[in-house]
Write a protein that holds these residues in place. Structure first.
Motif, PDB file in Angstrom:
ATOM      1  N   ARG A   1      46.715  50.230  33.233  1.00  0.00           N
ATOM      2  CA  ARG A   1      45.670  49.922  34.204  1.00  0.00           C
ATOM      3  C   ARG A   1      46.163  48.807  35.118  1.00  0.00           C
ATOM      4  O   ARG A   1      46.621  47.769  34.655  1.00  0.00           O
ATOM      5  CB  ARG A   1      44.381  49.473  33.502  1.00  0.00           C
ATOM      6  CG  ARG A   1      43.704  50.574  32.704  1.00  0.00           C
ATOM      7  CD  ARG A   1      42.362  50.089  32.156  1.00  0.00           C
ATOM      8  NE  ARG A   1      41.731  51.106  31.344  1.00  0.00           N
ATOM      9  CZ  ARG A   1      41.918  51.254  30.038  1.00  0.00           C
ATOM     10  NH1 ARG A   1      42.730  50.425  29.404  1.00  0.00           N
ATOM     11  NH2 ARG A   1      41.307  52.205  29.371  1.00  0.00           N
TER      12      ARG A   1
ATOM     13  N   VAL B   1      42.354  50.028  39.969  1.00  0.00           N
ATOM     14  CA  VAL B   1      41.063  49.552  40.485  1.00  0.00           C
ATOM     15  C   VAL B   1      41.347  48.519  41.565  1.00  0.00           C
ATOM     16  O   VAL B   1      42.242  47.683  41.401  1.00  0.00           O
ATOM     17  CB  VAL B   1      40.201  48.932  39.369  1.00  0.00           C
ATOM     18  CG1 VAL B   1      38.919  48.337  39.944  1.00  0.00           C
ATOM     19  CG2 VAL B   1      39.863  49.974  38.306  1.00  0.00           C
TER      20      VAL B   1
ATOM     21  N   ARG C   1      36.606  39.604  38.669  1.00  0.00           N
ATOM     22  CA  ARG C   1      36.102  39.173  37.352  1.00  0.00           C
ATOM     23  C   ARG C   1      35.248  40.270  36.719  1.00  0.00           C
ATOM     24  O   ARG C   1      35.331  40.518  35.514  1.00  0.00           O
ATOM     25  CB  ARG C   1      35.299  37.882  37.496  1.00  0.00           C
ATOM     26  CG  ARG C   1      36.134  36.661  37.861  1.00  0.00           C
ATOM     27  CD  ARG C   1      35.333  35.374  37.673  1.00  0.00           C
ATOM     28  NE  ARG C   1      36.123  34.204  38.045  1.00  0.00           N
ATOM     29  CZ  ARG C   1      35.999  33.529  39.177  1.00  0.00           C
ATOM     30  NH1 ARG C   1      35.096  33.926  40.080  1.00  0.00           N
ATOM     31  NH2 ARG C   1      36.752  32.483  39.433  1.00  0.00           N
ATOM     32  N   LEU C   2      34.423  40.917  37.521  1.00  0.00           N
ATOM     33  CA  LEU C   2      33.584  42.009  36.999  1.00  0.00           C
ATOM     34  C   LEU C   2      34.455  43.158  36.497  1.00  0.00           C
ATOM     35  O   LEU C   2      34.200  43.747  35.432  1.00  0.00           O
ATOM     36  CB  LEU C   2      32.632  42.506  38.088  1.00  0.00           C
ATOM     37  CG  LEU C   2      31.475  41.572  38.473  1.00  0.00           C
ATOM     38  CD1 LEU C   2      30.724  42.134  39.671  1.00  0.00           C
ATOM     39  CD2 LEU C   2      30.517  41.404  37.282  1.00  0.00           C
ATOM     40  N   ALA C   3      35.497  43.491  37.260  1.00  0.00           N
ATOM     41  CA  ALA C   3      36.396  44.587  36.871  1.00  0.00           C
ATOM     42  C   ALA C   3      37.102  44.261  35.561  1.00  0.00           C
ATOM     43  O   ALA C   3      37.250  45.131  34.689  1.00  0.00           O
ATOM     44  CB  ALA C   3      37.406  44.855  37.979  1.00  0.00           C
TER      45      ALA C   3
ATOM     46  N   ALA D   1      36.024  42.188  33.210  1.00  0.00           N
ATOM     47  CA  ALA D   1      35.040  42.212  32.129  1.00  0.00           C
ATOM     48  C   ALA D   1      34.744  43.643  31.679  1.00  0.00           C
ATOM     49  O   ALA D   1      34.508  43.901  30.497  1.00  0.00           O
ATOM     50  CB  ALA D   1      33.757  41.531  32.590  1.00  0.00           C
ATOM     51  N   HIS D   2      34.789  44.572  32.626  1.00  0.00           N
ATOM     52  CA  HIS D   2      34.507  45.978  32.302  1.00  0.00           C
ATOM     53  C   HIS D   2      35.672  46.617  31.556  1.00  0.00           C
ATOM     54  O   HIS D   2      35.482  47.374  30.594  1.00  0.00           O
ATOM     55  CB  HIS D   2      34.220  46.748  33.588  1.00  0.00           C
ATOM     56  CG  HIS D   2      33.911  48.193  33.356  1.00  0.00           C
ATOM     57  ND1 HIS D   2      34.881  49.180  33.462  1.00  0.00           N
ATOM     58  CD2 HIS D   2      32.764  48.822  32.991  1.00  0.00           C
ATOM     59  CE1 HIS D   2      34.331  50.346  33.180  1.00  0.00           C
ATOM     60  NE2 HIS D   2      33.043  50.156  32.908  1.00  0.00           N
ATOM     61  N   SER D   3      36.907  46.326  31.997  1.00  0.00           N
ATOM     62  CA  SER D   3      38.079  46.930  31.372  1.00  0.00           C
ATOM     63  C   SER D   3      39.291  46.053  31.642  1.00  0.00           C
ATOM     64  O   SER D   3      39.654  45.828  32.798  1.00  0.00           O
ATOM     65  CB  SER D   3      38.317  48.342  31.937  1.00  0.00           C
ATOM     66  OG  SER D   3      39.452  48.920  31.363  1.00  0.00           O
ATOM     67  N   ARG D   4      39.912  45.558  30.587  1.00  0.00           N
ATOM     68  CA  ARG D   4      41.046  44.652  30.726  1.00  0.00           C
ATOM     69  C   ARG D   4      42.250  45.393  31.318  1.00  0.00           C
ATOM     70  O   ARG D   4      42.706  46.407  30.779  1.00  0.00           O
ATOM     71  CB  ARG D   4      41.433  44.074  29.366  1.00  0.00           C
ATOM     72  CG  ARG D   4      42.662  43.157  29.401  1.00  0.00           C
ATOM     73  CD  ARG D   4      43.084  42.772  27.992  1.00  0.00           C
ATOM     74  NE  ARG D   4      44.409  42.151  27.998  1.00  0.00           N
ATOM     75  CZ  ARG D   4      44.630  40.839  27.902  1.00  0.00           C
ATOM     76  NH1 ARG D   4      43.628  40.012  27.779  1.00  0.00           N
ATOM     77  NH2 ARG D   4      45.866  40.365  27.907  1.00  0.00           N
TER      78      ARG D   4
END
Length: 803
Positions: free
Chosen positions: A387, A413, A422-424, A426-429
């Motif tokens: 990712r 992403v 930061r939101l991204a 938190a959703h998926s490292r």
């Protein structure tokens, strides 16, 4: 531009001839110093590429004689890596520059371009003569903006006239400048090229013959062209390179649009062909060294044979690295050093050379790295799912990088701000972050996020790219733990190469570690330190179970306690080093002892590193990661097939034998499959070898996807692959192979000419112990089944008839 190469190694000559000819240079060759000096004095060259170590007359003497006779031709020396004294002498003798052997081809070409520029009246690249424009950087000549479709010889002829716009060239003078000594053209050849050039210029819009005939003298550029262009002839800089057009030397109809990258790829492709053609000669050189070792062991080595072997080692050291065998260079230099020794050679030196030859043979079994797989970046990722998070407010660039990443199979992403990033996260490292430092619309900059990401446990690798390029910022990024720094503007392909490097380095954290310590508390501490980093751990508190655990777990690294009951860490280390299969496994020792003698005993037993207790977490992590990274690099060269990314034949044979022994001891099933691409020769003949390489590369990725990590998947040569499957049923084997066949059928390959084609594969399967008890007999049974599958129509799986 005419270049003379004075070199006695035919392999290096061929490499340089291919690379320079692709860049429109006219190349002449002399294979010894005497001929080289004679040609240099007799012919007007633009550059001389001169080997320092030559027969009859050495390169430095040639340099001195040319300079003493007033010859000002630029000279580029090729010199050995460890012979700085000769290099200095050569420069003092009048050489203009030097390149160390084994040379990097891109660096060599760049130095040649630099020396040729120095020899010109002006160093600026573009020449304009009326409406005629020459841009040598991208190899094109245009008239009123229209690119002329020139052959290499036509390009060279027109370039010569443009660079000497006031000069008249006779036909014999043009022959001297543009044709090599080995070619025997007539003056009619010159007239034919002039006629063809005039025709192409008229088609591009020239109203008068731009190339004027001065009767009784020769040819020159027509000054009326200056009136058409309404400008004086000038040399100037260029705004941007555009596509060039190049045709086959012998036919104006076979036109090939060419970009710089396409030229480089074609050079690499041709050099791979050079390696294939000269591979036997390298074997002959090795045979001489082997013969010298044999005679040395028998105490009958003559001085003549010793010198021959030394020369062959020297030649191999100079050229193998150019083909991508970097480690081979070092080995050959070591062999040369031993043979050059003034001491009397004996049994010890013979054994040393034998060991070096063995390592050299292993390296040469690999494909050279001149030609990367279909995608350099893609091949680096080892087929894992990664990712990538791109944090940048430049959406256009971010989307371009994302597109490149998607092609390489990386989930991507894009976040336009720090808060969105930061939101991204938190959703998926993510596995890696591409981070811009500048966000004008935000109170926070990239440094804030960089600090957060590197403070995580474990940290997320961050590649910084920014339009700012102050040294202070570079240092700050490095101090904060950034893994890379790129300055904008930067091409997406360059970004992907940097990401590939970072992901390759991060692969060490997915390694398998076997830790042996009789203290449960130490095992718990090590588990706590190492497990969060993604390592797969096996903890063993009883060294008596060590060997069975080693063979079942197959670790990438051992961590051993020094003092344990029954068997010490040194005992275990020596047992591992005595086994050829495990002899290169990285071993790190843990001990409370700091005594010098004990440390010496540990390293004498074969340890790679030593960490004292109490354990310091950062030190242990640094040592483990560093050792694993080095081990991966060595393993990649020694065990992995460069084109497909899977195990090579030598390594897989060891793995298959190990699984067979394990199947025998554990009374478990084992299956051996041989796979072969159907009609692969037709694919190479019909679509070209690049298309064939594309198929092999993609099949390697499919094989890694389709089988388990514990299975042996290998390329055994050409289009033949083998698979070893342990602890699995026949039904499961057939199911996995059918899945592979289905996946391959769905793939559509595209050639450079936009032709589409598909491929299929056939397979034969043998079972242990019904069809054999060793790799060789199982291979024969599976190969027989494979031929049955081929005879039955291909694209299917056959089980051995003995089942």
């Amino acid at each position: 531009m005419k270049i003379l190469i004075v070199e006695d190694d035919t392999n290096i000559i061929e490499i340089l001839r291919v690379a320079l000819s692709e860049k429109y240079y006219l190349v002449e060759v002399a294979t010894d110093g005497k001929k080289g000096l004679e040609q240099a004095l007799a012919t007007a060259y633009d550059l001389i590429v001169l080997d320092v170590s030559l027969s009859i007359i050495d390169g430095i003497s040639i340099c001195q004689q040319l300079r003493n006779q007033g010859c000002c031709i630029p000279i580029l020396l090729l010199t050995e890596k460890d012979n700085i004294a000769k290099t200095i002498t050569g420069l003092d003798a009048g050489a203009d520059d030097y390149v160390l052997e084994p040379f990097n081809l891109e660096e060599l070409l760049a130095r040649i371009r630099a020396l040729l520029r120095r020899g010109m009246i002006s160093t600026t690249p573009i020449i304009q003569f009326g409406a005629l424009l020459l841009d040598p950087r991208c190899g094109q000549i245009s008239y009123q903006g229209k690119i002329l479709p020139l052959t290499a010889k036509e390009y060279a002829l027109l370039e010569l006239l443009l660079r000497n716009s006031q000069r008249i060239f006779s036909q014999s003078s043009l022959l001297d400048h543009l044709w090599s000594l080995n070619e025997i053209p007539s003056e009619n050849t010159v007239r034919a090229h002039i006629k063809s050039l005039r025709s192409k210029l008229r088609k591009a819009g020239a109203k008068a013959d731009l190339i004027e005939t001065v009767y009784g003298f020769g040819y020159r550029l027509n000054t009326k062209e200056l009136e058409i262009g309404n400008v004086q002839p000038k040399i100037m800089g260029t705004e941007k390179p555009i596509h060039s057009i190049k045709a086959d030397e012998e036919s104006d109809d076979r036109l090939l649009p060419t970009t710089d990258s396409a030229i480089e790829q074609r050079i690499k492709s041709q050099l791979a062909g050079v390696w294939e053609r000269y591979q036997d000669k390298y074997s002959d050189r090795l045979a001489i060294i082997k013969q010298a070792v044999k005679y040395l062991l028998e105490n009958r080595l003559t001085e003549d044979l010793r010198q021959q072997a030394q020369q062959q080692a020297h030649t191999l050291a100079g050229s193998l690295g150019t083909f991508g065998f970097d480690n081979a260079t070092c080995l050959c230099q070591n062999i040369e050093t031993i043979l050059k020794s003034t001491e009397t050679l004996g049994q010890t030196q013979a054994e040393q050379i034998q060991m070096l030859l063995l390592e050299l043979q292993k390296i040469l079994e690999q494909n050279p790295t001149l030609i990367p797989p279909q995608s350099d970046v893609q091949a680096t990722y080892l087929n894992q799912e990664y990712r990538l998070l791109i944090v940048d407010d430049d959406l256009e660039l971010a989307q371009q990088v994302a597109a490149e990443a998607t092609i390489a199979g990386i989930e991507t992403v894009v976040a336009e701000s720090i808060s969105a990033a930061r939101l991204a996260i938190a959703h998926s490292r993510p596995d890696v972050v591409l981070l811009d430092l500048c966000f004008p619309q935000s109170p926070e900059d990239g440094f804030t996020l960089l600090a957060e990401l590197t403070a995580l446990h474990p940290p997320i690798p961050v590649l910084v790219f920014t339009s700012q390029d102050s040294f202070t910022e570079r240092v700050k990024v490095a101090r904060m733990g950034g893994k890379g720094f790129l300055q904008k503007p930067v091409f997406p392909s360059e970004i992907m190469e940097a990401i590939a490097t970072i992901l390759q380095q991060s692969n060490t954290s997915s390694a398998k570690l076997l830790i042996v310590d009789d203290d449960p508390q130490i095992l718990d501490i090590l588990h706590t330190i190492l497990q969060p980093w993604g390592f797969t751990l096996t903890l063993l508190d009883d060294p008596q179970n060590f060997w069975d655990t080693l063979e079942e777990f197959i670790p990438d690294m051992l961590i051993l306690d020094l003092e344990m009951p029954n068997f010490s860490g040194i005992d275990l280390c020596q047992v591992v080093r005595n086994d050829p299969h495990w002899s290169n496994l990285p071993i790190l020792f843990l001990s409370a002892h700091r005594d010098t003698q004990i440390v010496q005993r540990v390293f004498a037993a074969g340890a790679d590193d030593y960490v004292t207790k109490p354990i310091v977490e950062p030190e242990l992590l640094a040592r483990v990661l560093c050792r694993l990274e080095r081990s991966q690099i060595i393993r990649k060269f020694a065990e992995i097939d460069a084109l497909t990314g899977i195990t090579n034949r030598r390594k897989s044979a060891q793995e298959l034998t190990r699984l067979l022994h394990l199947a025998e001891r554990q009374n478990q099933p084992f299956y051996f499959a041989v796979l072969d691409l159907d009609r692969f020769k037709y694919i190479n003949d019909q679509y070209g070898h690049d298309a064939g390489d594309q198929v092999l590369s993609q099949l390697g990725k499919l094989l890694k996807q389709s089988f388990r990590q514990e299975d042996v998947v290998a390329r055994w040569g050409g289009e033949e692959f083998v698979i070893g499957l342990y602890g699995i049923t026949q039904q499961q084997v057939v199911k996995r192979l059918n899945h592979l066949l289905d996946s391959l059928r769905c793939l559509e390959f595209t050639t450079s000419n936009q032709e589409n084609f598909t491929v299929t594969i056939s397979a034969g399967v043998a079972e242990y112990p019904k069809d054999g008890h060793d790799v060789q007999t199982l291979y024969r049974a599976a190969d027989a089944a494979l031929y049955q599958a081929k005879a039955a129509g291909r694209d299917q799986i056959f089980l051995s008839a003995m089942n």
